[in-house]
Write a protein that holds these residues in place. Structure first.
Motif, PDB file in Angstrom:
ATOM      1  N   LEU A 246     -57.850 -85.361  16.561  1.00 33.82           N
ATOM      2  CA  LEU A 246     -58.648 -85.761  15.403  1.00 33.82           C
ATOM      3  C   LEU A 246     -59.105 -84.552  14.591  1.00 33.82           C
ATOM      4  O   LEU A 246     -59.154 -84.599  13.355  1.00 33.82           O
ATOM      5  CB  LEU A 246     -59.859 -86.576  15.863  1.00 33.82           C
ATOM      6  N   LYS A 247     -59.424 -83.474  15.278  1.00 32.57           N
ATOM      7  CA  LYS A 247     -59.813 -82.263  14.559  1.00 32.57           C
ATOM      8  C   LYS A 247     -58.655 -81.709  13.737  1.00 32.57           C
ATOM      9  O   LYS A 247     -58.834 -81.270  12.588  1.00 32.57           O
ATOM     10  CB  LYS A 247     -60.311 -81.209  15.549  1.00 32.57           C
ATOM     11  N   ALA A 249     -56.080 -83.490  12.546  1.00 34.67           N
ATOM     12  CA  ALA A 249     -55.881 -84.403  11.415  1.00 34.67           C
ATOM     13  C   ALA A 249     -56.945 -84.188  10.345  1.00 34.67           C
ATOM     14  O   ALA A 249     -56.660 -84.230   9.138  1.00 34.67           O
ATOM     15  CB  ALA A 249     -55.910 -85.851  11.915  1.00 34.67           C
ATOM     16  N   SER A 250     -58.163 -83.952  10.785  1.00 35.66           N
ATOM     17  CA  SER A 250     -59.231 -83.694   9.823  1.00 35.66           C
ATOM     18  C   SER A 250     -58.968 -82.418   9.033  1.00 35.66           C
ATOM     19  O   SER A 250     -59.203 -82.357   7.821  1.00 35.66           O
ATOM     20  CB  SER A 250     -60.564 -83.594  10.565  1.00 35.66           C
ATOM     21  N   GLY A 251     -58.429 -81.387   9.700  1.00 36.79           N
ATOM     22  CA  GLY A 251     -58.099 -80.150   8.990  1.00 36.79           C
ATOM     23  C   GLY A 251     -57.015 -80.363   7.948  1.00 36.79           C
ATOM     24  O   GLY A 251     -57.110 -79.872   6.810  1.00 36.79           O
ATOM     25  N   ASN A 252     -55.962 -81.128   8.319  1.00 39.50           N
ATOM     26  CA  ASN A 252     -54.901 -81.417   7.343  1.00 39.50           C
ATOM     27  C   ASN A 252     -55.438 -82.220   6.165  1.00 39.50           C
ATOM     28  O   ASN A 252     -55.080 -81.976   4.995  1.00 39.50           O
ATOM     29  CB  ASN A 252     -53.771 -82.178   8.028  1.00 39.50           C
ATOM     30  N   THR A 253     -56.287 -83.204   6.466  1.00 40.07           N
ATOM     31  CA  THR A 253     -56.870 -84.016   5.391  1.00 40.07           C
ATOM     32  C   THR A 253     -57.706 -83.165   4.449  1.00 40.07           C
ATOM     33  O   THR A 253     -57.681 -83.348   3.224  1.00 40.07           O
ATOM     34  CB  THR A 253     -57.727 -85.135   6.003  1.00 40.07           C
ATOM     35  N   LEU A 254     -58.443 -82.232   5.007  1.00 37.35           N
ATOM     36  CA  LEU A 254     -59.252 -81.355   4.160  1.00 37.35           C
ATOM     37  C   LEU A 254     -58.376 -80.481   3.267  1.00 37.35           C
ATOM     38  O   LEU A 254     -58.702 -80.250   2.089  1.00 37.35           O
ATOM     39  CB  LEU A 254     -60.144 -80.474   5.043  1.00 37.35           C
TER      40      LEU A 254
END
Length: 333
Positions: A246-247, A249-254
């Motif tokens: 999840l971390k 994926a969150s980095g890619n989303t950011l």
């Protein structure tokens, strides 16, 4: 030739050498010997403490300071000491460095324990004295309040009506009220004490039950707990892996969000520039139309009609047309 006769010339020679030594060297030698003696004295005291802790008092050998000798025995010991001074110095064996280190460490631990016990006792005494002071302050406040109430309710009445029955009745009533308050306070404290004793019994019974349950646990229970612990550890590991994913994926989303934000910022800047250019073009168009209207007003009527007719014909043969003939001519030429 005896040992005393052999030692006498040596002592005399040493005395002559010492007399021949300068005063500064003698002072330095005395200072050095005093330092050595103080260090040896400290080591002896530490060794005596350690030795006294190891052996009981009844089995200890008597100290030299505790032994009482007669004059003849002292003289005999001095004679023996002179004759065997060299042999005694050669036979003396001191403690090794490891033994001294062990003694020092033991003494340090004992000193730390004593300091710890002294600190605990001091804190306990301090808390006890603080509790006594607090109790005394509370009692003093109660006494001051009682004195104030007594002076307010009784003494003023007695001073106004001396020897009257009313003053005596008030004093008796005040004393009865005080006794009644003390009785009620005593009952409250008794009930509170009983409730605290009941709570203490309950807590002791719960503690005893927990101890019995703890003693009743068997190997099977411990094995079951180990299995459950392993399962929970696996679940925690899986949750940690999910958290890592999840971390990421969150980095890619950011990163994607930041890219879109930059694009939006550029589009907003372009829109602002286009709005500014549109306003400038509108102002220029209004200015041209105003100038055209002024020119048409200044021209004569026949020329305006001819220009209008020319404009109409030009519009029929052209792909653009406008209401202003001057603007048409301007565009045509």
């Amino acid at each position: 030739m005896t040992d005393e006769d052999s030692d006498t010339p040596v002592a005399e020679a040493q005395a002559q050498e010492e007399n021949e030594m300068p005063i500064m060297q003698l002072c330095g030698l005395v200072e050095e010997l005093s330092y050595g003696n103080s260090a040896l004295k400290t080591e002896v005291e530490m060794f005596e403490k350690y030795y006294n802790k190891l052996e009981p008092r009844d089995l200890r050998p008597p100290r030299l300071s505790e032994v009482i000798l007669s004059g003849a025995e002292i003289a005999q010991l001095r004679g023996r000491g002179r004759s065997k001074s060299r042999l005694g110095m050669e036979r003396v064996t001191g403690l090794s460095v490891d033994q001294k280190l062990e003694l020092v460490q033991k003494e340090l631990e004992d000193t730390k324990d004593e300091i710890r016990h002294m600190r605990a006792n001091a804190e306990r005494d301090l808390q006890h004295h603080e509790a006594i002071i607090e109790e005394a302050e509370i009692r003093w406040a109660e006494v001051q309040k009682a004195v104030h109430d007594f002076e307010k309710d009784i003494l003023k009445t007695i001073s106004k009506k001396k020897g009257s029955i009313l003053a005596t009745q008030k004093v008796m009533k005040y004393i009865e009220d005080m006794n009644r308050r003390r009785d009620s306070m005593k009952d409250k404290l008794r009930l509170k004490n009983v409730s605290l004793k009941v709570q203490k019994k309950k807590m002791l019974s719960q503690l005893r039950q927990k101890e019995e349950v703890g003693e009743a646990l068997h190997d099977v229970d411990f094995q079951q707990l180990k299995i459950e612990n392993a399962l929970f550890l696996e679940m925690i590991e899986a949750r940690n892996q999910e958290l890592i994913q999840l971390k990421l994926a969150s980095g890619n989303t950011l990163q994607i969000l930041n890219a879109y934000k930059s694009k939006l910022h550029r589009a907003m800047e372009m829109s602002i520039n286009l709005d500014k250019e549109f306003l400038l073009r509108n102002e220029l168009l209004k200015k041209i139309e105003k100038e055209t209207q002024q020119v048409e007003e200044k021209l004569p009527n026949w020329f305006a009609k001819w220009l209008h007719h020319f404009t109409f014909q030009l519009c029929e043969g052209s792909s653009f047309c406008t209401s202003s003939p001057a603007l048409v001519i301007f565009r045509f030429f």
